[in-house]
Design an enzyme around this catalytic site. Sequence first.
Site, PDB file in Angstrom:
ATOM      1  N   HIS A   1      -2.563  17.135 -10.395  1.00 38.96           N
ATOM      2  CA  HIS A   1      -2.544  16.177 -11.503  1.00 38.96           C
ATOM      3  C   HIS A   1      -3.421  16.683 -12.656  1.00 38.96           C
ATOM      4  CE1 HIS A   1      -1.655  14.044  -7.782  1.00 38.96           C
ATOM      5  NE2 HIS A   1      -1.049  13.106  -8.481  1.00 38.96           N
TER       6      HIS A   1
ATOM      7  N   HIS B   1       1.028  13.729 -15.780  1.00 39.77           N
ATOM      8  CA  HIS B   1       0.194  12.994 -14.820  1.00 39.77           C
ATOM      9  C   HIS B   1       0.135  13.683 -13.469  1.00 39.77           C
ATOM     10  CE1 HIS B   1      -1.095  10.033 -11.884  1.00 39.77           C
ATOM     11  NE2 HIS B   1      -1.490   9.233 -12.845  1.00 39.77           N
TER      12      HIS B   1
ATOM     13  N   GLU C   1     -11.717  -9.544   2.415  1.00 44.39           N
ATOM     14  CA  GLU C   1     -12.050  -8.684   3.556  1.00 44.39           C
ATOM     15  C   GLU C   1     -12.075  -7.204   3.187  1.00 44.39           C
ATOM     16  OE1 GLU C   1     -10.325 -12.523   5.066  1.00 44.39           O
ATOM     17  OE2 GLU C   1      -9.760 -11.070   3.516  1.00 44.39           O
TER      18      GLU C   1
ATOM     19  N   HIS D   1      -3.056 -17.006  12.784  1.00 46.89           N
ATOM     20  CA  HIS D   1      -4.454 -16.678  13.040  1.00 46.89           C
ATOM     21  C   HIS D   1      -4.682 -16.022  14.403  1.00 46.89           C
ATOM     22  CE1 HIS D   1      -5.232 -18.827   9.420  1.00 46.89           C
ATOM     23  NE2 HIS D   1      -6.546 -18.866   9.597  1.00 46.89           N
TER      24      HIS D   1
END
Length: 671
Positions: free
Chosen positions: A29, A264, A411, A473
């Site tokens: 890149h 890029h 998280e 859960h």
Amino acid sequence: MNDNKVMNMAADNIRILAASMVEKAKSGHPGGAMGGADFINTLYSEFLVYDPEHPEWEGRDRFFLDPGHMAPMLYSQLALIGKFTLEDLKNLRQWGSVTPGHPEREIARGIENTSGPLGQGHTFAVGAAIAAKFLKAKLGEEVMGQTIYAYISDGGVQEEISQGAGRIAGNLGLDNLIMFYDANDIQLSTKTEVVTTEDTAKKYESWGWYVQKINGNDVDQIREAIKNAQKEQNRPSLIIGHCVMGKGARKADNSSYESNCATHGAPLGGDAYINTMKNLGADPENPFQIFPEVKEMYAKRAEELKKICAERYAKKEAWAKANPEKAQQLKDWFSGKAPKIDWSKVEQKAGAATRGASATVLSVLAEQVPNMICASADLSNSDKTDGFLKKTHDIVRGDFSGAFFQAGVAELTMACCCIGMALHGGVIPACGTFFVFSDYMKPAVRMAALMELPVKFIWTHDAFRVGEDGPTHEPVEQEAQIRLMEKLKNHHGKNSVLVVRPADAEETTVCWRMAMENTETPTALIFSRQNIDMLPAGNDYSQATKGAYVVAGSDADYDVILLASGSEVSTLEAGADLLRKDGIKVRVVSVPSEGLFRSQSKEYQESVLPAGKKKFGMTAGLPVTLEGLVGADGCVWGLNSFGFSAPYKVLDEKLGYTGQNVYEQVKKLLA
């Protein structure tokens, strides 16, 4: 302050080297590296404080690169300060080279973090800034006055983790964090405007950041912005640098190749590369050179750094004489060695849930390990990290004397902040949430494993026994996923993660001890929500350090081996009682860590789980978790579907996690 003409020449030198590395590798890149060259050159030649002779100096400034694909920019910059040779640059992305496709942490070469997955790198910087503030509160600014610099791109701003990082840094007022945002308006496949029209400056301002907008290729503006950011005393700083992607690049027809998506992620190629080299003042036949003026400028900076470091070391020495205890702490904390802990102070309550047993350990660690930071994603009273919190207080804006990091419901961000703390050094980070939400954290666990960082991941509510909360859960496949990391080796040939799931309260203490003594890899600790019966009296819990062992009360001459980890071991014990009444002799094996067991001698493995003996495994997750240990000698009772919403004792009955079912299944197996 350096002459701007030489500064521009140095930035062009970085562009030349970066584009040439990619050209030679036929992969990489170049565009972003060419656009960001002015900022990184200004930072390294005038601002970043480090010791070229002693790269691990704990008081150094840190530079965290987020867009790892801009490795050619970092390698080229580090070549200017002598950390890489021109030969190293020529070997970009080749087998055995020190210049891999994305930078990999190597402090000796000035690389603070492995980067690649966008968004994580600058979040590591947030964690490092928290660690620096925490250590400054403990030890004093004489030794912990460093600045944390980060470099982020459009992709990093778009990755959702940037929201967590921005919120936390602003909320905590991390004025020791300065981030440069390379806003070049070009992405890999589109212009940035195609995917986002948000006002990034206002977004960061709303989080409490000090924001400046500049021309990211203008040395004077970069210089001024960094100085302003250094003066800021209440807020983290964002410098939005409007940079030109592929700055200086020319096409085959010699027209501008700047601000073009094509630069890029691919080499400039052919005549475009040759024209670019000529435009930047390089010899296309021999581009791997450092201009004499640039060499001279960086030699001058090296001398300046010697003086700066000498002053800092003198200050540190005076501080050490006045604060011998703190000086010893500084040495110990940055040594990378496991802390000294008196484990006899841990007094477990029989029959507790292992999350509760973990809380008991954490309360002792909070008192004995002053450089430990524990975090939770808004679940401290449920994941029981509050065992730690009760012995300290939250880290908050303006007061970093506490040791509990409230990450909020984020998280992945929390995990990456903890990784950043470990990268900074001097801090032992741990973070907790429900096991099912480890799914949000896998990309971070993977990076911690790759960088071999001893972060402690605390996951509770480990099975369908979460019960009434229902299938969203209830972790079923999560244990199988994390145990794959026990099978995956890191580049030093070790299990990339230590995974432990203890069978009762006492085994929890041993597992925590293993975690604290593991300074080489991350540790995953998996705990139960519900209470668990203790293993039989006389059990030798120290054997848990071998990953699997024979539980006390097992019959010497046995017909079948029952094996499990976590709460299922006590279910097997209940089944064993029934089997013995029928005259069947049973060996029960607790397997807190298959990975650890597999690393024991073949003799030991065979002594615990001999081949050819009938085996029955039980797991509250996917059966594959134990199938490798049971093999062709028996069967595994596991859960092959998502969980259900009901009280956990009802689920135990419905799903067959009872002593009675163990009895019935083993009878079938033996028949």
